[in-house]
Write a protein that holds these residues in place. Structure first.
Motif, PDB file in Angstrom:
ATOM      1  N   MET B 275      33.705   5.450  40.075  1.00  0.00           N
ATOM      2  CA  MET B 275      33.655   5.725  38.643  1.00  0.00           C
ATOM      3  C   MET B 275      32.935   7.046  38.357  1.00  0.00           C
ATOM      4  O   MET B 275      33.339   7.778  37.448  1.00  0.00           O
ATOM      5  N   VAL B 276      31.888   7.362  39.145  1.00  0.00           N
ATOM      6  CA  VAL B 276      31.217   8.659  38.966  1.00  0.00           C
ATOM      7  C   VAL B 276      32.228   9.786  39.137  1.00  0.00           C
ATOM      8  O   VAL B 276      32.297  10.716  38.331  1.00  0.00           O
ATOM      9  N   LEU B 277      33.059   9.682  40.179  1.00  0.00           N
ATOM     10  CA  LEU B 277      34.052  10.733  40.407  1.00  0.00           C
ATOM     11  C   LEU B 277      35.105  10.720  39.302  1.00  0.00           C
ATOM     12  O   LEU B 277      35.557  11.774  38.856  1.00  0.00           O
ATOM     13  N   THR B 278      35.482   9.535  38.848  1.00  0.00           N
ATOM     14  CA  THR B 278      36.486   9.446  37.783  1.00  0.00           C
ATOM     15  C   THR B 278      36.006  10.168  36.531  1.00  0.00           C
ATOM     16  O   THR B 278      36.809  10.752  35.801  1.00  0.00           O
ATOM     17  N   ILE B 279      34.701  10.138  36.287  1.00  0.00           N
ATOM     18  CA  ILE B 279      34.187  10.837  35.102  1.00  0.00           C
ATOM     19  C   ILE B 279      33.884  12.292  35.434  1.00  0.00           C
ATOM     20  O   ILE B 279      34.191  13.191  34.652  1.00  0.00           O
ATOM     21  N   ALA B 280      33.298  12.552  36.612  1.00  0.00           N
ATOM     22  CA  ALA B 280      32.811  13.905  36.911  1.00  0.00           C
ATOM     23  C   ALA B 280      33.944  14.901  37.077  1.00  0.00           C
ATOM     24  O   ALA B 280      33.836  16.046  36.639  1.00  0.00           O
ATOM     25  N   ILE B 281      35.047  14.486  37.678  1.00  0.00           N
ATOM     26  CA  ILE B 281      36.117  15.458  37.959  1.00  0.00           C
ATOM     27  C   ILE B 281      36.720  15.999  36.658  1.00  0.00           C
ATOM     28  O   ILE B 281      36.798  17.215  36.486  1.00  0.00           O
ATOM     29  N   PRO B 282      37.105  15.145  35.694  1.00  0.00           N
ATOM     30  CA  PRO B 282      37.579  15.727  34.425  1.00  0.00           C
ATOM     31  C   PRO B 282      36.471  16.454  33.668  1.00  0.00           C
ATOM     32  O   PRO B 282      36.737  17.464  33.033  1.00  0.00           O
ATOM     33  N   LEU B 283      35.244  15.966  33.755  1.00  0.00           N
ATOM     34  CA  LEU B 283      34.136  16.570  32.993  1.00  0.00           C
ATOM     35  C   LEU B 283      33.904  18.011  33.427  1.00  0.00           C
ATOM     36  O   LEU B 283      33.830  18.923  32.598  1.00  0.00           O
ATOM     37  N   SER B 288      34.252  23.451  32.061  1.00  0.00           N
ATOM     38  CA  SER B 288      34.073  24.611  32.953  1.00  0.00           C
ATOM     39  C   SER B 288      32.658  24.687  33.517  1.00  0.00           C
ATOM     40  O   SER B 288      31.994  25.706  33.426  1.00  0.00           O
ATOM     41  N   VAL B 289      32.164  23.588  34.061  1.00  0.00           N
ATOM     42  CA  VAL B 289      30.841  23.618  34.691  1.00  0.00           C
ATOM     43  C   VAL B 289      30.978  23.442  36.208  1.00  0.00           C
ATOM     44  O   VAL B 289      30.125  22.853  36.846  1.00  0.00           O
ATOM     45  N   GLN B 290      32.059  24.016  36.768  1.00  0.00           N
ATOM     46  CA  GLN B 290      32.263  23.874  38.213  1.00  0.00           C
ATOM     47  C   GLN B 290      31.150  24.526  39.021  1.00  0.00           C
ATOM     48  O   GLN B 290      30.988  24.229  40.200  1.00  0.00           O
ATOM     49  N   ASP B 291      30.393  25.447  38.387  1.00  0.00           N
ATOM     50  CA  ASP B 291      29.301  26.071  39.134  1.00  0.00           C
ATOM     51  C   ASP B 291      28.024  25.242  39.083  1.00  0.00           C
ATOM     52  O   ASP B 291      27.110  25.460  39.861  1.00  0.00           O
ATOM     53  N   LEU B 292      27.928  24.278  38.144  1.00  0.00           N
ATOM     54  CA  LEU B 292      26.749  23.396  38.099  1.00  0.00           C
ATOM     55  C   LEU B 292      27.040  22.066  38.794  1.00  0.00           C
ATOM     56  O   LEU B 292      26.212  21.555  39.535  1.00  0.00           O
ATOM     57  N   ILE B 293      28.207  21.468  38.498  1.00  0.00           N
ATOM     58  CA  ILE B 293      28.646  20.286  39.250  1.00  0.00           C
ATOM     59  C   ILE B 293      29.639  20.821  40.266  1.00  0.00           C
ATOM     60  O   ILE B 293      30.804  21.064  39.962  1.00  0.00           O
ATOM     61  N   THR B 294      29.154  21.036  41.490  1.00  0.00           N
ATOM     62  CA  THR B 294      29.951  21.811  42.443  1.00  0.00           C
ATOM     63  C   THR B 294      30.732  20.897  43.374  1.00  0.00           C
ATOM     64  O   THR B 294      30.627  19.660  43.310  1.00  0.00           O
ATOM     65  N   LEU B 295      31.514  21.520  44.253  1.00  0.00           N
ATOM     66  CA  LEU B 295      32.252  20.760  45.256  1.00  0.00           C
ATOM     67  C   LEU B 295      31.307  19.996  46.170  1.00  0.00           C
ATOM     68  O   LEU B 295      31.671  18.975  46.736  1.00  0.00           O
ATOM     69  N   ARG B 296      30.082  20.484  46.315  1.00  0.00           N
ATOM     70  CA  ARG B 296      29.094  19.780  47.119  1.00  0.00           C
ATOM     71  C   ARG B 296      28.859  18.378  46.559  1.00  0.00           C
ATOM     72  O   ARG B 296      28.765  17.400  47.311  1.00  0.00           O
ATOM     73  N   HIS B 297      28.752  18.270  45.234  1.00  0.00           N
ATOM     74  CA  HIS B 297      28.555  16.962  44.610  1.00  0.00           C
ATOM     75  C   HIS B 297      29.734  16.044  44.897  1.00  0.00           C
ATOM     76  O   HIS B 297      29.567  14.870  45.234  1.00  0.00           O
ATOM     77  N   MET B 298      30.933  16.611  44.724  1.00  0.00           N
ATOM     78  CA  MET B 298      32.138  15.805  44.928  1.00  0.00           C
ATOM     79  C   MET B 298      32.204  15.332  46.377  1.00  0.00           C
ATOM     80  O   MET B 298      32.476  14.171  46.669  1.00  0.00           O
TER      81      MET B 298
END
Lengths: 175, 455
Positions: B275-283, B288-298
């Motif tokens: 569910m975290v990923l379900t929300i974080a990926i669209p968010l 456009s916060v790909q530099d704050l919530i990065t691929l590392r988080h995913m």
């Protein structure tokens, strides 16, 4: 206008830490620092004693567990004893579960309300908000406030010292 | 996926690019204060709101007609209400894991995702808390679970897991709320100072209760926040263990098993991270916060999913093995009927979602492919719901007496309440993003400062 103190803004946490160290060495005692996030060691440098909050939280945990366990004991042994096939009334393994949850709840309540009370929050009024340079709005500033009540405080001298420590702005704060 | 190919293996940064402090707090608070929302934000909110209305209608129908209105019937008297309850409470647990356990382990990558993960916990617990009450049949008597002084002189049954459950969920909801507000406090002060309009200044000013970032305050704040995290960690394990005791204390075959507590906790983390990923990926894409919530988080969330998922698979294997090894004909029959009986399609769908699809996450290319990862997260959400349903239903449907075997069917009300609760949850998430900072400002600032990327 009654003077509360003088507030200086610094660009980064290192400059603030350095300023606190120097001002403490010069004998100032009534100071406070403000930062957008926790700067390690700053409070100790400002003369904060070790907080007793962890003991309050432990107390909350013990109080919660004891209260709930006693409540259960009162209900099963005194108020409504129910003999089911001769099984013991005091069936402690089953009671530990809720006592555990109560310990956590008691500790969390003590942490939350104890932490706020120790910080004297909620607080309706504080003089530091009178300073126009003091705001989170521009983001990322680190402030040092020297209170006028400090015995070493001399308005002109203190302001000069703060400016020489590299403060971006130095401002008088109304009480 | 230019983003993925740009990143070298093993070198995914927690924050991308250089950030100075005014930029971070400005960007995050602009979402709230200037209402800088993506184009379809309100359209998405209102489509969720339709489901809120469906939820309210379904609940009203359920309460006025009675619990027979959804698919339960003797012998299967636990239906989707209990399944939904376990599913939702499990989803909440990942939020606590991110905010508390990763804080204690000093994992810097939690900083930009902990806020909405905690919000997700709160809303998921709010949804979860409704279901046992709706399942009561006479929901207006739910306060009988509380030891209140009253004239009919009854006490709760302290030895019942249902009462433990009530205590655990109530504690969990309270602790999560306090922890969340504690974490919000410094950010509310930022919003208070940045707000331009009088109503916004008043609103955030009252919520910020005079926070001024004093060094003394921060020192105590740090102590309290860490201790609350240390309290939340055993709490989260105990909550889902107690949820599983609702099953294991009962004797139907398939319920009465010691593997349940760890197996349920692992399942909770699996569905929660999905569910975290379900929300974080669209968010991160919409704002456009790909530099704050990065691929590392995913990447890290996906790795935790596979860790939790493998424990769940071990749970499946252990259940099947001990059903056979026990030598008990009832356990063996139940297991056989679960795999090849009337609920077989659900059982195999569960294994396909949580067992087979999960294995794709071993591949780095899959973990860094956002549409793919989003699809896997959705599939695992579905798979975990099916798992809860299979556990709840198959045991009682194949009880000790073959003469009392029976199935339950799903009716419109089951779906109305399930999809209604999902819509309500998402509508709450939308409101949260609109009203409060979805990314923790002060922790991201601290992180940027520590990384030396502050200007």
């Amino acid at each position: 206008m009654r003077l509360y103190g003088v507030i200086a803004a610094f660009a980064d946490p290192e400059a603030l830490t350095e300023a606190v160290r120097t001002m403490r060495a010069r004998g100032y005692r009534r100071m406070d620092a403000f930062s957008p996030f926790h700067v390690r060691g700053l409070a100790e440098m400002l003369g904060m004693r070790k907080t007793r909050l962890p003991w309050a939280i432990l107390g909350g945990a013990v109080a919660g567990a004891v209260f709930v366990y006693r409540l259960i004991l009162y209900s099963v042994e005194i108020d409504y004893p129910l003999n089911v096939g001769g099984r013991p009334l005091h069936s402690w393994p089953a009671f530990l579960v809720i006592a555990f949850e109560a310990a956590i709840l008691g500790a969390a309540l003590a942490a939350f309300f104890g932490g706020l009370a120790a910080n004297r929050l909620p607080e309706y009024y504080h003089p530091v908000f009178n300073a126009t340079s003091f705001t989170y709005a521009r983001g990322g500033k680190f402030y040092l406030l020297v209170e006028a009540a400090d015995p070493k405080f001399r308005k002109g001298v203190t302001k000069g010292q703060l400016t020489r420590l590299g403060a971006e702005t130095v401002e008088e704060v109304e009480a | 996926m230019a983003e993925a190919f740009a990143a070298k293996p093993g070198a995914l940064p927690v924050l991308r690019g250089r950030h100075d402090l005014p930029e971070i707090s400005g960007r995050i608070s602009a979402i709230v204060l200037d209402g800088r929302l993506p184009r379809y934000f309100w359209a998405a909110f209102f489509s969720c709101f339709v489901f809120v209305l469906i939820f309210l209608y379904s609940i009203t129908y359920l309460i006025s007609v009675g619990v027979g209105a959804y698919g339960i019937n003797v012998p299967v008297v636990w239906g989707t209400m209990i399944g939904n309850f376990v599913w939702w409470i499990g989803i909440g647990h990942a939020g606590t894991l991110i905010s508390a356990v990763l804080l204690l382990l000093r994992q810097p990558w939690r900083a930009s995702i902990n806020r909405f993960a905690e919000a997700m916990t709160l809303f998921a617990v709010a949804m979860a808390g409704l279901f046992p009450i709706l399942h009561l049949g006479r929901p207006w008597f739910f306060y009988w679970l509380l030891p209140l002084p009253n004239t009919h002189m009854h006490w709760p049954q302290w030895r019942s897991p249902l009462v433990w459950d009530f205590a655990a969920i109530a504690t969990y909801a309270s602790v999560s709320l306090m922890f969340w507000y504690m974490g919000l406090l410094p950010d509310l002060a930022v919003l208070r100072d940045r707000a331009k309009s009088r109503p916004a200044q008043l609103f955030y000013g009252i919520l910020a209760i005079g926070w001024r970032g004093s060094a003394f305050h921060w020192a105590r704040y740090q102590t309290v926040y860490f201790l609350m995290a240390a309290l939340a960690t055993p709490l989260v394990v105990s909550v889902h263990s107690i949820v599983s005791l609702d099953f294991t204390f009962a004797i139907p075959p398939g319920f009465h098993s010691t593997i349940f507590p760890p197996y349920f906790v692992a399942g909770a983390l699996l569905s929660g991270f999905a569910m975290v990923l379900t929300i974080a990926i669209p968010l991160r894409w919409a704002f456009s916060v790909q530099d704050l919530i990065t691929l590392r988080h995913m990447d890290n969330a996906a790795k935790l999913m596979i860790a939790a998922g493998m424990i769940v698979i071990y749970g499946y294997a252990s259940e099947a093995f001990f059903a056979w090894y026990s030598g008990e004909i009832y356990e063996r029959t139940m297991m056989w009927q679960r795999a090849f009986g009337p609920y077989a399609p659900l059982f195999w769908a569960m294994l396909a979602c949580n067992g087979a699809v999960l294995q794709l996450l071993w591949f780095r290319r899959v973990r860094l492919n956002m549409p793919g990862l989003f699809a896997i997260a959705l599939i695992i959400n579905v798979g975990m719901w099916i798992e809860r349903y299979v556990i709840v239903v198959t045991g009682p449907s194949r009880d000790y007496l073959p003469s009392s075997w029976g199935e339950q069917s799903l009716r419109w009300l089951d779906f109305g309440i399930l999809f209604g609760s999902i819509g309500t949850f998402l509508a709450l998430v939308f409101l949260f993003i609109r009203i409060l900072p979805a990314i923790t400002i002060f922790e991201v600032e601290e992180l940027a400062e520590e990384r030396g990327s502050a200007g």
